[in-house]
Design an enzyme around this catalytic site. Structure first.
Site, mmCIF file in Angstrom:
data_model
loop_
_atom_site.group_PDB
_atom_site.id
_atom_site.type_symbol
_atom_site.label_atom_id
_atom_site.label_comp_id
_atom_site.label_asym_id
_atom_site.label_seq_id
_atom_site.Cartn_x
_atom_site.Cartn_y
_atom_site.Cartn_z
ATOM 1 N N HIS A 275 -9.397 1.172 5.055
ATOM 2 C CA HIS A 275 -8.132 1.361 5.773
ATOM 3 C C HIS A 275 -8.371 2.300 6.957
ATOM 4 O O HIS A 275 -9.161 3.238 6.861
ATOM 5 C CB HIS A 275 -7.079 1.932 4.821
ATOM 6 C CG HIS A 275 -5.705 1.875 5.401
ATOM 7 N ND1 HIS A 275 -5.273 2.761 6.362
ATOM 8 C CD2 HIS A 275 -4.682 1.009 5.192
ATOM 9 C CE1 HIS A 275 -4.038 2.445 6.708
ATOM 10 N NE2 HIS A 275 -3.653 1.388 6.013
ATOM 11 N N ASN B 257 0.869 -1.174 0.000
ATOM 12 C CA ASN B 257 0.000 0.000 0.000
ATOM 13 C C ASN B 257 0.908 1.226 0.000
ATOM 14 O O ASN B 257 1.512 1.540 1.023
ATOM 15 C CB ASN B 257 -0.890 -0.038 1.256
ATOM 16 C CG ASN B 257 -1.723 1.215 1.415
ATOM 17 O OD1 ASN B 257 -1.774 2.064 0.518
ATOM 18 N ND2 ASN B 257 -2.375 1.354 2.562
ATOM 19 N N SER C 1 3.732 -2.228 10.224
ATOM 20 C CA SER C 1 5.179 -2.309 10.453
ATOM 21 C C SER C 1 5.783 -3.648 10.045
ATOM 22 O O SER C 1 6.724 -4.130 10.683
ATOM 23 C CB SER C 1 5.522 -1.989 11.913
ATOM 24 O OG SER C 1 5.166 -0.653 12.215
ATOM 25 N N GLY D 228 3.015 2.177 10.800
ATOM 26 C CA GLY D 228 4.021 3.227 10.668
ATOM 27 C C GLY D 228 4.768 3.546 11.950
ATOM 28 O O GLY D 228 5.446 4.575 12.037
ATOM 29 N N GLU E 33 -5.069 -4.857 10.625
ATOM 30 C CA GLU E 33 -4.025 -3.859 10.826
ATOM 31 C C GLU E 33 -4.286 -3.110 12.131
ATOM 32 O O GLU E 33 -5.083 -2.162 12.149
ATOM 33 C CB GLU E 33 -4.012 -2.855 9.674
ATOM 34 C CG GLU E 33 -3.734 -3.475 8.320
ATOM 35 C CD GLU E 33 -3.176 -2.452 7.333
ATOM 36 O OE1 GLU E 33 -2.077 -2.697 6.830
ATOM 37 O OE2 GLU E 33 -3.821 -1.431 7.095
ATOM 38 N N GLU F 189 -6.734 4.658 8.036
ATOM 39 C CA GLU F 189 -6.485 6.076 7.730
ATOM 40 C C GLU F 189 -7.698 6.701 7.066
ATOM 41 O O GLU F 189 -7.974 7.892 7.256
ATOM 42 C CB GLU F 189 -5.226 6.202 6.856
ATOM 43 C CG GLU F 189 -3.978 5.931 7.691
ATOM 44 C CD GLU F 189 -2.790 5.365 6.943
ATOM 45 O OE1 GLU F 189 -2.771 5.427 5.696
ATOM 46 O OE2 GLU F 189 -1.878 4.846 7.614
ATOM 47 N N LYS G 96 0.043 4.214 -0.173
ATOM 48 C CA LYS G 96 -0.594 5.395 0.444
ATOM 49 C C LYS G 96 -0.385 6.605 -0.483
ATOM 50 O O LYS G 96 -0.415 6.445 -1.699
ATOM 51 C CB LYS G 96 -0.070 5.602 1.866
ATOM 52 C CG LYS G 96 -0.197 4.305 2.695
ATOM 53 C CD LYS G 96 0.057 4.471 4.161
ATOM 54 C CE LYS G 96 -0.087 3.109 4.853
ATOM 55 N NZ LYS G 96 0.047 3.188 6.298
HETATM 56 P P1 13P Z 1 3.288 0.311 7.553
HETATM 57 O O1 13P Z 1 3.742 -0.994 6.937
HETATM 58 O O2 13P Z 1 4.015 1.496 7.028
HETATM 59 O O3 13P Z 1 3.235 0.224 9.045
HETATM 60 O O4 13P Z 1 1.759 0.529 7.060
HETATM 61 C C1 13P Z 1 0.870 -0.512 7.178
HETATM 62 C C2 13P Z 1 -0.366 -0.161 6.448
HETATM 63 O O5 13P Z 1 -1.106 0.709 6.856
HETATM 64 C C3 13P Z 1 -0.644 -0.874 5.195
HETATM 65 O O6 13P Z 1 -1.927 -0.640 4.757
#
Ligand code: 13P
Length: 247
Positions: A92, A10, A207, A168, A162, A94, A12
């Site tokens: 997601h 992803n 992560s 992150g 997640e 976010e 983002k």
């Molecule tokens: P990270 O791997 O950067 O922690 O992000 C995970 C994520 O949100 C994937 O959708």
């Protein structure tokens, strides 16, 4: 019970046309590890050029539930399909946070994606506060209740667990915690989808990196990974694909 592992990146709100060069090395790794499905989900603007390279499954990071209409700034499942996407991430954390997306909306998006012939990766996961309160399992069960389209099959549905606090941050749950929650997700999916749940892939995200991928991919009911930061370069992402192939 054999479920093919899926490792999806992803990106983002990251990436550029120049960065699509990373896809060639990722595609090469996908070819040499044929037991794993590999996909990259770049921002909307890069979906078509990424898919046009023709060497890797490409997904998007969101979709509108409607086919078309007056929805400024949104993109439909049919448009994604036409651009060459084969999957899409929905729900997601976010987006649940930044755009106040509810589970009902996430379900509508997943239904639209599935209806257009895309694979929907439905994301769920608890906040740190919820985990510390001992409510992680309850929260993900509620999100599954609200977000999973009834009658969905493993061909078109993937679930990504997640934990919000692991995204992150460099922090991950223990393998025991991952095992516990993935087993709970599988059980809940059985309640919602019956036998079809046994084939639904449940990804872990948060992560994931080269150094922890092997232990995470070996956990029962972990059927792959949804990777953020470590999917932006082939150097970081390929070792995760390799770990999934072994796990
Ligand atoms: P990270 O791997 O950067 O922690 O992000 C995970 C994520 O949100 C994937 O959708």
């Amino acid at each position: 019970m054999t479920r093919r592992k899926l490792v999806a990146g992803n990106w983002k709100m990251n990436g550029s046309l120049a960065q699509l060069a990373e896809l060639d090395a990722i595609a090469a790794a996908a070819r040499t590890n044929p037991e794993v499905d590999v996909a990259i989900c770049p921002p909307f603007t890069l979906v078509a050029p990424a898919a046009a390279r023709g060497n890797l499954s490409i997904g998007a990071q969101d979709v509108h539930p409607n086919d078309k209409g007056a929805h400024t700034g949104d993109v439909s499942a049919a448009m994604l399909k036409e651009a060459g996407a084969s999957l899409v991430i929905v729900g997601h954390s976010e987006r649940r946070t930044d755009h106040a997306e509810t589970s009902a909306l996430v379900r509508a998006k997943a239904e639209a994606a599935i209806g257009a012939g895309l694979i929907a990766i439905v994301c769920i996961g608890e906040t740190e506060e919820e985990r510390l309160a001992g409510r992680a399992v309850q929260v993900v069960e509620e999100q599954l209740n609200g977000s999973i389209p009834p009658g969905a099959t493993a061909e078109r549905l993937v679930v990504a667990y997640e934990p919000v606090w692991a995204i992150g941050t460099g922090r991950t749950p223990t393998v025991q915690d991952v095992a516990e929650i993935h087993a709970a997700i599988r059980a809940k999916l059985r309640g919602l989808l019956g036998d079809a749940a046994d084939q639904v892939r449940i990804l872990y995200g948060g992560s994931v990196k080269a150094s922890n991928a092997a232990e995470l991919m070996a956990v029962p009911d972990v059927d792959g990974a949804l990777v953020g930061g470590a999917s932006l370069t082939a150097a970081d992402f390929v070792p995760i694909v390799v770990a999934a192939a072994k796990g």
